[in-house]
Design an enzyme around this catalytic site. Structure first.
Site, PDB file in Angstrom:
ATOM      1  N   ARG A 198       0.843  -1.191   0.000  1.00  0.00           N
ATOM      2  CA  ARG A 198       0.000   0.000   0.000  1.00  0.00           C
ATOM      3  C   ARG A 198       0.883   1.248   0.000  1.00  0.00           C
ATOM      4  O   ARG A 198       2.045   1.202   0.386  1.00  0.00           O
ATOM      5  CB  ARG A 198      -0.902   0.016   1.233  1.00  0.00           C
ATOM      6  CG  ARG A 198      -1.819  -1.188   1.346  1.00  0.00           C
ATOM      7  CD  ARG A 198      -2.625  -1.146   2.637  1.00  0.00           C
ATOM      8  NE  ARG A 198      -3.523  -2.287   2.764  1.00  0.00           N
ATOM      9  CZ  ARG A 198      -3.191  -3.453   3.320  1.00  0.00           C
ATOM     10  NH1 ARG A 198      -1.964  -3.608   3.805  1.00  0.00           N
ATOM     11  NH2 ARG A 198      -4.072  -4.429   3.393  1.00  0.00           N
ATOM     12  N   LYS A 223      -2.022  -1.976   7.746  1.00  0.00           N
ATOM     13  CA  LYS A 223      -3.411  -1.567   7.888  1.00  0.00           C
ATOM     14  C   LYS A 223      -4.160  -2.443   8.883  1.00  0.00           C
ATOM     15  O   LYS A 223      -4.986  -1.952   9.665  1.00  0.00           O
ATOM     16  CB  LYS A 223      -4.099  -1.617   6.520  1.00  0.00           C
ATOM     17  CG  LYS A 223      -5.554  -1.173   6.526  1.00  0.00           C
ATOM     18  CD  LYS A 223      -6.143  -1.235   5.128  1.00  0.00           C
ATOM     19  CE  LYS A 223      -7.616  -0.819   5.139  1.00  0.00           C
ATOM     20  NZ  LYS A 223      -8.209  -0.890   3.781  1.00  0.00           N
ATOM     21  N   HIS A 278      -3.886   2.929  -5.738  1.00  0.00           N
ATOM     22  CA  HIS A 278      -4.207   1.647  -5.099  1.00  0.00           C
ATOM     23  C   HIS A 278      -4.483   0.562  -6.137  1.00  0.00           C
ATOM     24  O   HIS A 278      -4.362  -0.632  -5.828  1.00  0.00           O
ATOM     25  CB  HIS A 278      -5.401   1.807  -4.168  1.00  0.00           C
ATOM     26  CG  HIS A 278      -5.583   0.660  -3.218  1.00  0.00           C
ATOM     27  ND1 HIS A 278      -4.785   0.465  -2.122  1.00  0.00           N
ATOM     28  CD2 HIS A 278      -6.482  -0.361  -3.209  1.00  0.00           C
ATOM     29  CE1 HIS A 278      -5.162  -0.627  -1.472  1.00  0.00           C
ATOM     30  NE2 HIS A 278      -6.198  -1.143  -2.107  1.00  0.00           N
ATOM     31  N   ARG A 281      -1.822  -2.022  -6.577  1.00  0.00           N
ATOM     32  CA  ARG A 281      -1.854  -3.163  -5.648  1.00  0.00           C
ATOM     33  C   ARG A 281      -2.710  -4.281  -6.246  1.00  0.00           C
ATOM     34  O   ARG A 281      -2.336  -5.454  -6.196  1.00  0.00           O
ATOM     35  CB  ARG A 281      -2.393  -2.718  -4.292  1.00  0.00           C
ATOM     36  CG  ARG A 281      -2.579  -3.826  -3.260  1.00  0.00           C
ATOM     37  CD  ARG A 281      -2.873  -3.209  -1.894  1.00  0.00           C
ATOM     38  NE  ARG A 281      -3.426  -4.146  -0.943  1.00  0.00           N
ATOM     39  CZ  ARG A 281      -2.712  -4.966  -0.175  1.00  0.00           C
ATOM     40  NH1 ARG A 281      -1.393  -4.996  -0.294  1.00  0.00           N
ATOM     41  NH2 ARG A 281      -3.306  -5.753   0.705  1.00  0.00           N
ATOM     42  N   HIS A 304      -3.102 -10.126   3.424  1.00  0.00           N
ATOM     43  CA  HIS A 304      -4.511 -10.461   3.654  1.00  0.00           C
ATOM     44  C   HIS A 304      -4.606 -11.685   4.560  1.00  0.00           C
ATOM     45  O   HIS A 304      -3.934 -12.692   4.342  1.00  0.00           O
ATOM     46  CB  HIS A 304      -5.210 -10.766   2.324  1.00  0.00           C
ATOM     47  CG  HIS A 304      -5.492  -9.543   1.517  1.00  0.00           C
ATOM     48  ND1 HIS A 304      -4.628  -9.085   0.534  1.00  0.00           N
ATOM     49  CD2 HIS A 304      -6.533  -8.666   1.539  1.00  0.00           C
ATOM     50  CE1 HIS A 304      -5.127  -7.986  -0.009  1.00  0.00           C
ATOM     51  NE2 HIS A 304      -6.278  -7.710   0.582  1.00  0.00           N
ATOM     52  N   TYR A 313      -9.281  -8.578  -4.680  1.00  0.00           N
ATOM     53  CA  TYR A 313      -8.196  -7.845  -5.324  1.00  0.00           C
ATOM     54  C   TYR A 313      -7.651  -8.592  -6.540  1.00  0.00           C
ATOM     55  O   TYR A 313      -6.710  -8.142  -7.164  1.00  0.00           O
ATOM     56  CB  TYR A 313      -7.056  -7.624  -4.328  1.00  0.00           C
ATOM     57  CG  TYR A 313      -7.328  -6.555  -3.313  1.00  0.00           C
ATOM     58  CD1 TYR A 313      -6.861  -5.267  -3.502  1.00  0.00           C
ATOM     59  CD2 TYR A 313      -8.043  -6.826  -2.164  1.00  0.00           C
ATOM     60  CE1 TYR A 313      -7.106  -4.269  -2.566  1.00  0.00           C
ATOM     61  CE2 TYR A 313      -8.292  -5.847  -1.215  1.00  0.00           C
ATOM     62  CZ  TYR A 313      -7.814  -4.576  -1.427  1.00  0.00           C
ATOM     63  OH  TYR A 313      -8.060  -3.597  -0.504  1.00  0.00           O
TER      64      TYR A 313
END
Length: 335
Positions: A198, A223, A278, A281, A304, A313
């Site tokens: 990120r 995050k 983003h 990513r 994740h 994603y």
């Protein structure tokens, strides 16, 4: 000395002192705000407890938003984003409503107005912030208030973006960096595509986080709150080590807002539309799967913890899968 500023419906006095909670109060007349400020500062000087000191009947939503921004937001990882959001909410007329008059229909009206200006996900973030501010005020600050935000319908969750780079766009971006006055733009784009990190994670990379011999990078602040160590491709490692080293412990000494502005200038300069940083990513994670990495391997890199989130994603192109099937058939790996 108390700071005095003009608000929509009056004048607000605010006092910030070391080792004392920040206090504020809004008055109709500037002279009243100045008088209250002097009174509270005198109480602090005498060693008395200054009132956080607004009676409930005098409290506005703005008082809660400001206190939340001073006491709660700075402890968050993405504080700079929330500070900006709170500032925007304070400029809206809803912030001037007295808490005793605050009802669900006020937030419903706010929701509908914002949906005309912003996407549903942005509006959901605004509404969630209001809700958490009110919850914090009741539980942590002892303010006797209900949470009318819980009574309104939230906008539907936006459809996840599936934007991937078109074949020529990566080259356009990297070539476009040559026309930029900032040196960090090109390496950060490369790192994003090579690691799926990120923006905030990339900007926080420290030299001490890089393990050259093991070809890994430690990401201590993430995050989801779980530090991780990721493998580095040759291109990623070369890019990091090729960055000129200054006196800072960080590899890229740039603020999030400065990078955001540089990215937007680059995107407009090369003529690429509807591409968020983003999205790189998303692109990187999809490329990992196309390379044949397993779900656990990709999760190790991306961070994740829920495979279902990882699939959001992952945007594989049908034509690439078709080519892979054709290649496997032609080599006899499948019938």
């Amino acid at each position: 000395m108390a700071s005095i500023r003009k608000r929509q419906k009056g004048w607000q006095a605010q006092i910030r002192r070391k080792n004392h909670p920040s206090i504020s109060k809004t008055f109709r007349f500037k002279t009243d705000a100045l008088h209250w400020g002097r009174q509270q500062e005198a109480r602090i000087e005498r060693g008395e407890q200054a009132a956080h000191g607004i009676r409930y009947s005098e409290m506005r939503l703005s008082d809660l938003l400001e206190r939340y921004g001073q006491e709660v937001t700075p402890k968050k990882l993405s504080a700079y984003k929330e500070i900006y959001r709170i500032g925007r909410l304070l400029r809206h007329s809803i912030s001037e409503i007295f808490l005793s008059n605050l009802r669900a229909h006020h937030f419903a009206q706010f929701r509908d107005e914002r949906l005309e200006q912003a996407g549903s996900q942005t509006v959901r973030h605004d509404i969630n912030l209001f809700s958490h501010v009110l919850k914090t005020a009741k539980i942590d600050w002892g303010i006797p208030i209900s949470n009318p935000v819980q009574e309104i319908r939230k906008p539907p969750i936006s459809k996840p973006r599936d934007r991937r780079l078109k074949p020529h766009e990566e080259e356009l971006l990297l070539e476009g960096c040559k026309g930029s006055s900032v040196s960090y733009l090109r390496p950060i784009i490369i790192i994003a595509l090579e690691t799926a990190m990120r923006r905030g994670e990339i900007l926080a990379i420290r030299w001490d986080d890089i393990n050259e011999s093991q070809r890994t990078l430690r990401i201590p602040v993430t995050k989801n709150g779980h530090p991780r160590v990721i493998p580095l491709s040759s291109k990623a490692l070369t890019t990091l080590l090729g960055t000129p080293r200054g006196i800072s412990e960080r590899v890229y000494e740039v603020s999030p807002n400065a990078f955001r502005l540089a990215w937007e200038r680059l995107r407009k300069r090369v003529g690429i539309k509807d591409l968020h940083f983003h999205d790189l990513r998303h692109e990187a994670i999809s490329r990992f799967f196309e390379l044949g990495l397993s779900i656990p391997e990709v999760a190790l890199i991306s961070g994740h913890r829920d495979p279902r989130m990882l699939f959001r994603y992952t945007h594989l192109r049908a034509e690439d899968v078709a080519e892979k099937i054709h290649s496997m058939q032609s080599t006899g790996k499948i019938d």
